[in-house]
Scaffold this active site. Structure first.
Site, PDB file in Angstrom:
ATOM      1  N   GLN A 179       8.919  29.125  28.102  1.00 22.07           N
ATOM      2  CA  GLN A 179       8.304  28.201  29.062  1.00 22.07           C
ATOM      3  C   GLN A 179       9.365  27.259  29.646  1.00 22.07           C
ATOM      4  O   GLN A 179       9.041  26.388  30.441  1.00 22.07           O
ATOM      5  CB  GLN A 179       7.176  27.410  28.393  1.00 22.07           C
ATOM      6  CG  GLN A 179       5.958  28.261  28.112  1.00 22.07           C
ATOM      7  CD  GLN A 179       4.764  27.464  27.646  1.00 22.07           C
ATOM      8  OE1 GLN A 179       4.905  26.402  27.030  1.00 22.07           O
ATOM      9  NE2 GLN A 179       3.576  27.968  27.909  1.00 22.07           N
ATOM     10  N   ARG A 226      -4.006  36.942   7.185  1.00 25.36           N
ATOM     11  CA  ARG A 226      -4.556  36.918   8.544  1.00 25.36           C
ATOM     12  C   ARG A 226      -5.707  37.899   8.750  1.00 25.36           C
ATOM     13  O   ARG A 226      -6.386  37.839   9.778  1.00 25.36           O
ATOM     14  CB  ARG A 226      -3.437  37.200   9.560  1.00 25.36           C
ATOM     15  CG  ARG A 226      -2.289  36.203   9.499  1.00 25.36           C
ATOM     16  CD  ARG A 226      -2.730  34.771   9.757  1.00 25.36           C
ATOM     17  NE  ARG A 226      -1.590  33.856   9.712  1.00 25.36           N
ATOM     18  CZ  ARG A 226      -1.695  32.546   9.883  1.00 25.36           C
ATOM     19  NH1 ARG A 226      -2.873  31.979  10.115  1.00 25.36           N
ATOM     20  NH2 ARG A 226      -0.634  31.777   9.812  1.00 25.36           N
TER      21      ARG A 226
HETATM   22  C1  LIG Z   1      -6.756  30.469   7.014  1.00 23.59           C
HETATM   23  C2  LIG Z   1      -5.451  29.756   7.197  1.00 23.59           C
HETATM   24  C3  LIG Z   1      -5.440  28.394   7.450  1.00 23.59           C
HETATM   25  C4  LIG Z   1      -4.234  27.715   7.621  1.00 23.59           C
HETATM   26  N1  LIG Z   1      -4.256  26.366   7.869  1.00 23.59           N
HETATM   27  C5  LIG Z   1      -3.093  25.682   8.003  1.00 23.59           C
HETATM   28  C6  LIG Z   1      -3.089  24.266   8.255  1.00 23.59           C
HETATM   29  O1  LIG Z   1      -4.130  23.633   8.349  1.00 23.59           O
HETATM   30  N2  LIG Z   1      -1.895  23.639   8.384  1.00 23.59           N
HETATM   31  C7  LIG Z   1      -0.705  24.309   8.252  1.00 23.59           C
HETATM   32  O2  LIG Z   1       0.356  23.686   8.362  1.00 23.59           O
HETATM   33  N3  LIG Z   1      -0.688  25.636   8.047  1.00 23.59           N
HETATM   34  C8  LIG Z   1      -1.825  26.341   7.903  1.00 23.59           C
HETATM   35  N4  LIG Z   1      -1.797  27.701   7.683  1.00 23.59           N
HETATM   36  C9  LIG Z   1      -0.493  28.390   7.622  1.00 23.59           C
HETATM   37  C10 LIG Z   1      -0.061  28.630   6.156  1.00 23.59           C
HETATM   38  O3  LIG Z   1       0.044  27.407   5.474  1.00 23.59           O
HETATM   39  C11 LIG Z   1       1.289  29.371   6.116  1.00 23.59           C
HETATM   40  O4  LIG Z   1       2.296  28.589   6.701  1.00 23.59           O
HETATM   41  C12 LIG Z   1       1.264  30.685   6.838  1.00 23.59           C
HETATM   42  O5  LIG Z   1       0.079  31.379   6.562  1.00 23.59           O
HETATM   43  C13 LIG Z   1       2.500  31.514   6.438  1.00 23.59           C
HETATM   44  O6  LIG Z   1       2.357  32.003   5.139  1.00 23.59           O
HETATM   45  P1  LIG Z   1       3.401  31.772   3.949  1.00 23.59           P
HETATM   46  O7  LIG Z   1       3.940  30.403   3.982  1.00 23.59           O
HETATM   47  O8  LIG Z   1       2.754  32.249   2.680  1.00 23.59           O
HETATM   48  O9  LIG Z   1       4.563  32.696   4.147  1.00 23.59           O
HETATM   49  P2  LIG Z   1       5.515  33.583   5.011  1.00 23.59           P
HETATM   50  O10 LIG Z   1       6.421  32.754   5.814  1.00 23.59           O
HETATM   51  O11 LIG Z   1       4.728  34.660   5.742  1.00 23.59           O
HETATM   52  O12 LIG Z   1       6.337  34.230   3.837  1.00 23.59           O
HETATM   53  C14 LIG Z   1       5.772  35.215   2.951  1.00 23.59           C
HETATM   54  C15 LIG Z   1       6.050  34.847   1.519  1.00 23.59           C
HETATM   55  O13 LIG Z   1       7.450  34.670   1.316  1.00 23.59           O
HETATM   56  C16 LIG Z   1       7.681  33.645   0.357  1.00 23.59           C
HETATM   57  N5  LIG Z   1       8.442  32.549   0.980  1.00 23.59           N
HETATM   58  C17 LIG Z   1       8.691  32.369   2.295  1.00 23.59           C
HETATM   59  N6  LIG Z   1       9.437  31.287   2.498  1.00 23.59           N
HETATM   60  C18 LIG Z   1       9.649  30.743   1.288  1.00 23.59           C
HETATM   61  C19 LIG Z   1      10.341  29.592   0.846  1.00 23.59           C
HETATM   62  N7  LIG Z   1      10.953  28.766   1.677  1.00 23.59           N
HETATM   63  N8  LIG Z   1      10.366  29.343  -0.471  1.00 23.59           N
HETATM   64  C20 LIG Z   1       9.769  30.154  -1.352  1.00 23.59           C
HETATM   65  N9  LIG Z   1       9.071  31.263  -1.006  1.00 23.59           N
HETATM   66  C21 LIG Z   1       9.028  31.540   0.308  1.00 23.59           C
HETATM   67  C22 LIG Z   1       6.309  33.184  -0.130  1.00 23.59           C
HETATM   68  O14 LIG Z   1       5.945  33.949  -1.258  1.00 23.59           O
HETATM   69  C23 LIG Z   1       5.414  33.536   1.055  1.00 23.59           C
HETATM   70  O15 LIG Z   1       4.064  33.695   0.693  1.00 23.59           O
HETATM   71  C24 LIG Z   1      -2.993  28.414   7.519  1.00 23.59           C
HETATM   72  C25 LIG Z   1      -3.003  29.785   7.268  1.00 23.59           C
HETATM   73  C26 LIG Z   1      -4.210  30.462   7.115  1.00 23.59           C
HETATM   74  C27 LIG Z   1      -4.183  31.956   6.864  1.00 23.59           C
END
Ligand SMILES: Cc1cc2nc3c(=O)[nH]c(=O)nc-3n(C[C@H](O)[C@H](O)[C@H](O)COP(=O)(O)OP(=O)(O)OC[C@H]3O[C@@H](n4cnc5c(N)ncnc54)[C@H](O)[C@@H]3O)c2cc1C
Length: 225
Positions: free
Chosen positions: A86, A163
């Site tokens: 954008q 998701r």
């Molecule tokens: C229904 C729903 C509601 C949500 N609501 C909110 C909300 O209100 N506010 C908000 O901020 N977010 C929200 N989220 C986003 C959520 O908090 C996560 O940021 C997002 O789903 C990405 O998933 P993840 O962090 O498990 O990992 P990903 O980034 O997809 O990584 C996958 C996995 O890798 C590992 N991993 C990745 N990075 C690290 C790290 N730095 N340290 C250790 N392990 C790591 C973990 O095991 C993680 O589960 C929501 C998500 C869902 C599905």
């Protein structure tokens, strides 16, 4: 929304299911020969040794999704993205996503009018020579975007756990459903593993969410039986 699988991992000279790559890589761990049924890869997946699934990737071209979806999608840290800018692209006349709830509540015309007003405000800023990177501050979350995303199979399965859950927001859930169906013809194994977290083990489903959809029992209900 359109979701198109444009590329996936292949072995040079052996086009076919990317699982063959996982099988070959996993076989070295056990000094085994790769099987045509992907037995080693399947055993690794079943026992949670999912790092072997990082050897295969899938690239999607995704368009007509909202910036609201983009904000959620980019929370997945093991994906690679190229997104319409954008800053460098003009969004004048932008397309937008209209939520179903707006249509159901008979507010579609009013919603369209608000989008037109925002488009006018954006154009006015551009006419005043405000750079696109600043004019975009008036744009809505509904504004459509286009992107390319690459995920390895492990990341695809992990993010699908969240998701494809009915607690996930409808637009991103629809996008993951479309991604799963795009993967299915080329790699049915990975498509089958793209499941909501309540169905990690489809024979023993349970819901870990505090407010579930009711499709599966909670773990404590399973243990009470
Ligand atoms: C229904 C729903 C509601 C949500 N609501 C909110 C909300 O209100 N506010 C908000 O901020 N977010 C929200 N989220 C986003 C959520 O908090 C996560 O940021 C997002 O789903 C990405 O998933 P993840 O962090 O498990 O990992 P990903 O980034 O997809 O990584 C996958 C996995 O890798 C590992 N991993 C990745 N990075 C690290 C790290 N730095 N340290 C250790 N392990 C790591 C973990 O095991 C993680 O589960 C929501 C998500 C869902 C599905």
């Amino acid at each position: 929304m359109t979701v198109e699988l444009i590329a996936y991992t292949q072995m040079p000279g052996f086009p076919g299911n990317p699982m063959a790559v996982v099988e070959q890589a996993a076989s070295v761990c056990y000094d085994s020969r790769p099987t045509e049924t992907y037995r080693i890869a399947n055993t690794c997946k079943a026992s949670g040794h999912t790092s072997v699934l990082e050897h295969i990737s899938f690239t999607f071209h995704i368009s007509c999704v909202s910036r609201a979806l983009l904000a959620q999608l980019t929370r997945h840290r093991h994906a690679s993205f190229s997104v319409r800018s954008q800053r460098y692209c003009s969004e004048w006349g932008f397309k937008h996503v209209t939520p179903k709830s707006v249509k159901v509540m008979g507010m579609e015309d009013a919603f369209e009018n608000r989008m037109s007003e925002i488009n006018c405000a954006y154009r006015w800023l551009q006419d005043e020579e405000v750079p696109s990177e600043d004019a975009r501050y008036v744009l809505p979350n509904a504004c459509c975007t286009e992107l390319y995303m690459t995920m390895n199979a492990r990341a695809l399965i992990e993010s699908s756990r969240q998701r494809l859950c009915s607690r996930a927001q409808w637009e991103i859930r629809g996008m993951f459903e479309a991604m799963r169906e795009a993967v299915r013809p080329v790699c049915p194994e990975v498509a089958d593993w793209m499941r909501p977290k309540c169905e990690d083990d489809p024979k023993h489903p349970f819901c870990p969410e505090s407010k579930g959809c009711g499709r599966h029992p909670k773990l404590e209900e399973v243990y009470k039986k």
